[in-house]
Structure formats: C-alpha cells, structure tokens
Design an enzyme around this catalytic site. Structure first.
Site, mmCIF file in Angstrom:
data_model
loop_
_atom_site.group_PDB
_atom_site.id
_atom_site.type_symbol
_atom_site.label_atom_id
_atom_site.label_comp_id
_atom_site.label_asym_id
_atom_site.label_seq_id
_atom_site.Cartn_x
_atom_site.Cartn_y
_atom_site.Cartn_z
ATOM 1 N N CYS A 5 52.070 22.790 30.466
ATOM 2 C CA CYS A 5 52.069 21.884 29.283
ATOM 3 C C CYS A 5 50.637 21.188 29.017
ATOM 4 C CB CYS A 5 53.170 20.914 29.321
ATOM 5 S SG CYS A 5 54.870 21.585 29.753
ATOM 6 N N GLY A 34 50.387 24.685 25.202
ATOM 7 C CA GLY A 34 51.795 25.028 24.976
ATOM 8 C C GLY A 34 52.239 24.856 23.637
ATOM 9 N N ASN A 108 53.114 17.060 32.667
ATOM 10 C CA ASN A 108 52.406 18.506 32.635
ATOM 11 C C ASN A 108 52.426 18.930 34.270
ATOM 12 O OD1 ASN A 108 49.349 19.985 32.696
ATOM 13 N ND2 ASN A 108 51.117 20.847 32.851
ATOM 14 N N GLY A 109 53.388 19.919 34.633
ATOM 15 C CA GLY A 109 53.370 20.441 35.974
ATOM 16 C C GLY A 109 54.780 20.720 36.341
ATOM 17 N N CYS A 242 44.509 23.291 40.430
ATOM 18 C CA CYS A 242 44.727 24.367 40.310
ATOM 19 C C CYS A 242 43.546 25.245 39.661
ATOM 20 C CB CYS A 242 45.672 24.658 39.031
ATOM 21 S SG CYS A 242 46.229 26.277 38.327
ATOM 22 N N TYR A 248 41.893 31.057 33.389
ATOM 23 C CA TYR A 248 42.538 31.129 31.949
ATOM 24 C C TYR A 248 42.876 30.029 31.159
ATOM 25 C CZ TYR A 248 46.332 32.710 29.002
ATOM 26 O OH TYR A 248 47.185 32.874 27.906
ATOM 27 N N SER A 289 39.646 34.408 26.052
ATOM 28 C CA SER A 289 39.706 33.663 27.373
ATOM 29 C C SER A 289 38.613 34.400 28.387
ATOM 30 C CB SER A 289 40.937 33.787 28.299
ATOM 31 O OG SER A 289 41.848 34.663 28.040
ATOM 32 N N ASP A 352 40.021 38.383 32.064
ATOM 33 C CA ASP A 352 40.300 37.186 33.035
ATOM 34 C C ASP A 352 41.275 37.143 34.122
ATOM 35 O OD1 ASP A 352 42.703 35.573 32.176
ATOM 36 O OD2 ASP A 352 41.506 36.185 30.339
ATOM 37 N N CYS A 439 43.681 24.605 44.427
ATOM 38 C CA CYS A 439 45.104 25.172 44.765
ATOM 39 C C CYS A 439 44.619 26.801 44.683
ATOM 40 C CB CYS A 439 46.247 24.790 44.120
ATOM 41 S SG CYS A 439 47.724 25.894 44.494
HETATM 42 P P1 AMP Z 1 49.515 40.709 31.730
HETATM 43 O O1 AMP Z 1 48.536 41.434 32.794
HETATM 44 O O2 AMP Z 1 50.016 41.677 30.755
HETATM 45 O O3 AMP Z 1 50.774 40.170 32.369
HETATM 46 O O4 AMP Z 1 48.621 39.604 31.014
HETATM 47 C C1 AMP Z 1 47.595 39.135 31.654
HETATM 48 C C2 AMP Z 1 46.825 38.844 30.258
HETATM 49 O O5 AMP Z 1 47.353 37.471 30.210
HETATM 50 C C3 AMP Z 1 45.321 38.319 30.808
HETATM 51 O O6 AMP Z 1 44.532 38.798 29.875
HETATM 52 C C4 AMP Z 1 45.060 36.858 30.709
HETATM 53 O O7 AMP Z 1 44.056 36.566 29.768
HETATM 54 C C5 AMP Z 1 46.353 36.441 30.115
HETATM 55 N N1 AMP Z 1 47.333 35.487 30.984
HETATM 56 C C6 AMP Z 1 47.215 34.966 32.206
HETATM 57 N N2 AMP Z 1 48.076 34.395 32.539
HETATM 58 C C7 AMP Z 1 48.639 33.992 31.708
HETATM 59 C C8 AMP Z 1 49.501 32.840 31.601
HETATM 60 N N3 AMP Z 1 50.161 32.112 32.733
HETATM 61 N N4 AMP Z 1 50.388 32.742 30.425
HETATM 62 C C9 AMP Z 1 49.759 33.460 29.380
HETATM 63 N N5 AMP Z 1 48.920 34.253 29.199
HETATM 64 C C10 AMP Z 1 48.240 34.587 30.299
#
Ligand code: AMP
Length: 459
Positions: A5, A34, A108-109, A242, A248, A289, A352, A439
């Site tokens: 969050c 969020g 947040n956490g 983190c 990301y 990202s 990313d 982390c």
């Molecule tokens: P996927 O491999 O389809 O699960 O999604 C990975 C993609 O989602 C990557 O392109 C990241 O930019 C993005 N991503 C990575 N971690 C998260 C997260 N916690 N919540 C939403 N998107 C994420």
C-alpha cells in the site's frame, strides 16, 4: 494474500494548505502503490473525520468530501489490489476510539503474526470489525492506553512481527512509525512550517514539500505543535529494505533510503548487458517499469533503444485482475505491439521481473504476431523463487514460474528465443550506497523474519 500500500500524512501549520486536500494529492502520487481503495482521515484538534471507499483516489474523493474533512492534520492510504478481502470495511485508515481519544491508522506492510495476535485478543473478548492487520496494530496500541501513546506504540512494536510503515493520527498529532527492519519505506518532508510523511518521496514532490530524510528503521517520529520529535526502539543492526521496491514497485522519480529509483533501474539494465553477446537490432522495454532498465541495457550494449510497445495509461496494474483468465486479457488491454517498429527486427525485450510468466508470454507472442524476427527476453532482476510475506503481492510459491523451473523451461514457456536474468549480486550493486540493508527474500529465501514463527532471524 498480502498487501502492499501507500501511506501519506501531513501536519500543517499556519499556512494555506488544507490538510485533506494535500493528502489527496499525496495519495494521487502514490496511486501506483494501490488501486483497490483509498481513504483519508483528518483531525482538527478535537475530532477525527474520515472517508474511505473502493476505487482510485479521484474516484473516491470529490471537492465536497474533501471540504468535509476539516482540520490541520490528515493521513491517507491507498490499498493494493488483492485476491480476497476486497471490501470497503477493509479500506484504510482504520479509525478507533479508545481511552486516549480517537486514533486513525494507515499501514503499508504485512504482519506475519497478526492472526495469532488477533486470536489471542479475541480470546480475551476483543471485537474486530475488519480483517486487516492494521486493526490488530490499533488494538495493541489502544490496550496500552494507560501508559501514554508513545509507550503504547513501543509495546505494540515489541509484539508485532513483520513489515510496517505506519502513519497514525491523533486529534492533535501525526506520528510516523517504521518497523525495526525498515522493510517498507517511509520518508519525512517539509513545506513551509508543515511536515509531511510519505511512503515515497514522489508524494512529497506532489505537495511541494522538500525531502528532509528517511524515517529510520525502528523510529517513531511525532509531529505536533511543538515540532518534530523522534525516538527509537531497539532495532537489529542490519536493516532490510525491500529490494523489490527498486525493481518494480516504487515510482522512478522517488528516492528511497538514499537511492534514486530511476538510476538503480538504469544501472540494472546496464549490468544485464555486460557480457551479453546477443545479436539484435533494437532494445525495447516493457512500459513503464522496465523502460529505465531497457535504456541502461541499450547504452551498455550499443544496440539502439526503441519503442516497441504502447501502453494504455488508463489501465491499472495487471494484477488487479482477480483470476488468471482475466489477467491474460488484462495484459492485452494494457499493452500493444507497435508493428511498424518491430517488424522484421531482432528484439531485446527488457522486463523488470517475471513473476507468474503471464506478462512475458503474452508480450513475446504479441511481438511475434507483429512480425518481430527474434525476441530475446532480458530480466533486470533475478528469478522470483519465493513468496513475499512482507507486503508485496507476488503470488504464492506454486504460482511463481521461477519456482521449480529452470531458465530453459521458462524461456520455452514464454516462447522467447533466449532468456537471461540479472544476478542477485548485480542487482544488489544497483542500490549500492543505500542507507540500509536489503530484504532479498523473494529471490533467495533469506527473510529477515521467519514467516511461520515470527522469529527475528537477522541482525
Ligand atoms: P507476470 O510474470 O505475468 O506474473 O508479471 C510480471 C510483470 O508484472 C512484470 O512485468 C512486472 O512489471 C509486473 N509485476 C511484478 N511484480 C508485480 C506485483 N507485485 N504486482 C503487480 N505487477 C507486478
């Protein structure tokens, strides 16, 4: 599921800033953290008023609602989408009335021992209205009311285990709290005589505040009429911010614990290109990202940087979709290949992270349909092997494509011509100079706190 969050708080003094409006703009800048719900609580020295609802910040608030949130102090919260618990009752800030008066809290956490603490309190007759950890924290503070607020917060910090960046509002003060490992970020800013707390510095910029400093792990900072006061609870020697914030989660224009998020991403891309001998015509990044990392990769490799994917800016993050089928549609709604740019080309596609693999698979397919001759996927972070228990929603271990699969398996699954990840060692170097430890649990399973027992493992 866990939740990540964004939190924001402002204590205004003698100026023309309306606290709730400032919180609105602060939350707007933290919207990427969020998109499920948003809320603001404001205090005027006597009472706390609050409003929260499901939806994006501008959907939840209008002028009239903000005008009703009178007072010179305000806190706000944006909540990340999760798979369950999507209910307005779980929106934050959480407000309670106790012996110390009204309190509002935004978190947040994620706590790893919240269920145990909740059960123990319920055994003693406590009643909970929500299913969020935040209410557990608020209860723990309230039950130590007789000690005074600061001591009550200290007592709470002794028993909760997990990650928490908190903003707490009383009728006449604003308090920021960062967990002893500093897992989630929190910073302090100043605009005129007003003070601001925010998950990320981009929210300080949004309200014209200048960055003062990061809140330290284990620090409790109180802002009231007499200024800013700080105390610390004993913290482990090594902090554990983190690492995924840099990969990301955070906005590229934020600076967290001394590290510029954008620069760290460019550096990750640059390191990814070192020693990579792939022959290609163009480097593209997955917006938004991974664009910085793609830039870094292009600079280092000498392969021209280009645009290959267009993003619909009005779609939230892919993970908003509640199930896999919808998530796949989500990727297509969000991104489209730029056919003229990619046709006939050998593409290096920088992303990313690969979490479930859905996004990369769809994008590779999209690029091939658009006529790309080869697609070489380069990931500016290591394989995500483990679930996060501390506030980033990256699925359960079973859903992670990195869990139990080799790089070759994943390459085949996503349909790429080749696949490479950045090493953890290199990724850690991209945040060198950070005023904190990291982390790295999702990458190497080294969590600072045992997710099962809540035992503090490091430092
Ligand atoms: P996927 O491999 O389809 O699960 O999604 C990975 C993609 O989602 C990557 O392109 C990241 O930019 C993005 N991503 C990575 N971690 C998260 C997260 N916690 N919540 C939403 N998107 C994420």
């Amino acid at each position: 599921m866990e939740e990540a969050c964004g939190v924001f708080g402002i204590y205004t003094q003698g100026g023309d800033i309306q606290a709730a409006s400032a919180a609105y703009y602060g939350l707007f800048a933290l919207q990427h953290r969020g998109q499920e719900s948003a809320g603001i609580a404001a205090a005027d020295g006597k009472v706390i008023r609050q409003y929260r609802n499901l939806g994006l910040v501008p959907e939840v608030f209008d002028d009239e609602i903000l005008r009703g949130l009178t007072g010179h102090i305000a806190i706000g919260h944006v909540r990340y989408s999760t798979f369950g618990g999507k209910d307005v009752i779980n929106a934050q800030p959480v407000v309670a009335r106790c012996k110390m008066g009204m309190l509002a809290l935004a978190h947040n956490g994620n706590l790893v021992n919240a269920d145990a603490l909740r059960a123990a309190m319920e055994d003693q007759g406590a009643i909970f209205q929500t299913t969020v950890d935040t209410e557990v924290i608020l209860n723990l503070i309230a039950r130590e009311s007789s000690k005074g607020l600061l001591e009550a917060i200290r007592s709470m910090m002794q028993v909760v285990r997990g990650s928490y960046a908190l903003v707490l509002l009383t009728k006449d003060s604003l308090i920021g709290i960062r967990d002893p490992y500093g897992i989630r970020p929190l910073c302090l800013g100043r605009v005129g005589d007003s003070f601001v707390l925010a998950s990320e510095s981009c929210a300080l910029d949004a309200v014209g505040a200048e960055f003062v400093r990061d809140i330290r792990p284990g620090e409790i900072v109180t802002i009231d009429q007499s200024g800013v006061h700080s105390v610390h609870v004993p913290a482990p020697l090594g902090s554990r911010l983190c690492l995924f914030e840099f990969v990301y989660f955070a906005r590229p224009d934020s600076v967290i614990d001394g590290v510029n998020v954008y620069q760290s991403r460019v550096e990750a891309g640059r390191r990814l290109a070192i020693g990579d001998d792939v022959q290609a015509d163009m480097v593209i990044g997955v917006p938004d990202s991974a664009l910085a990392a793609a830039m870094g990769y292009a600079q280092q490799s000498g392969i021209p940087y280009g645009d290959g994917l267009a993003k619909n800016r009005y779609v939230g993050r892919t993970f908003i979709q509640p199930n896999q089928g919808m998530r796949e549609v989500g990727v297509r709604t969000k991104l489209n290949a730029m056919t003229r740019n990619v046709r006939g080309k050998r593409i290096v596609l920088v992303d990313d992270s690969i979490v479930r693999g859905t996004t990369s698979r769809r994008i590779v397919e999209m690029l091939r349909t658009a006529g790309a001759r080869e697609v070489h996927v380069r990931v500016s972070s290591p394989m995500v092997l483990n679930a996060c228990y501390f506030g980033i929603d990256i699925a359960t271990s079973q859903e992670l494509i990195g869990h139990g699969h080799s790089v070759e398996d994943i390459c085949r699954f996503i349909g790429a011509d080749s696949l490479k990840y950045l090493s953890l060692e290199d990724l850690c170097k991209t945040v060198e100079g950070a005023g904190c430890g990291l982390c790295t649990g999702c990458f190497d399973g080294r969590y600072p706190i045992d997710p099962e027992t809540g035992e503090m493992l490091e430092g």
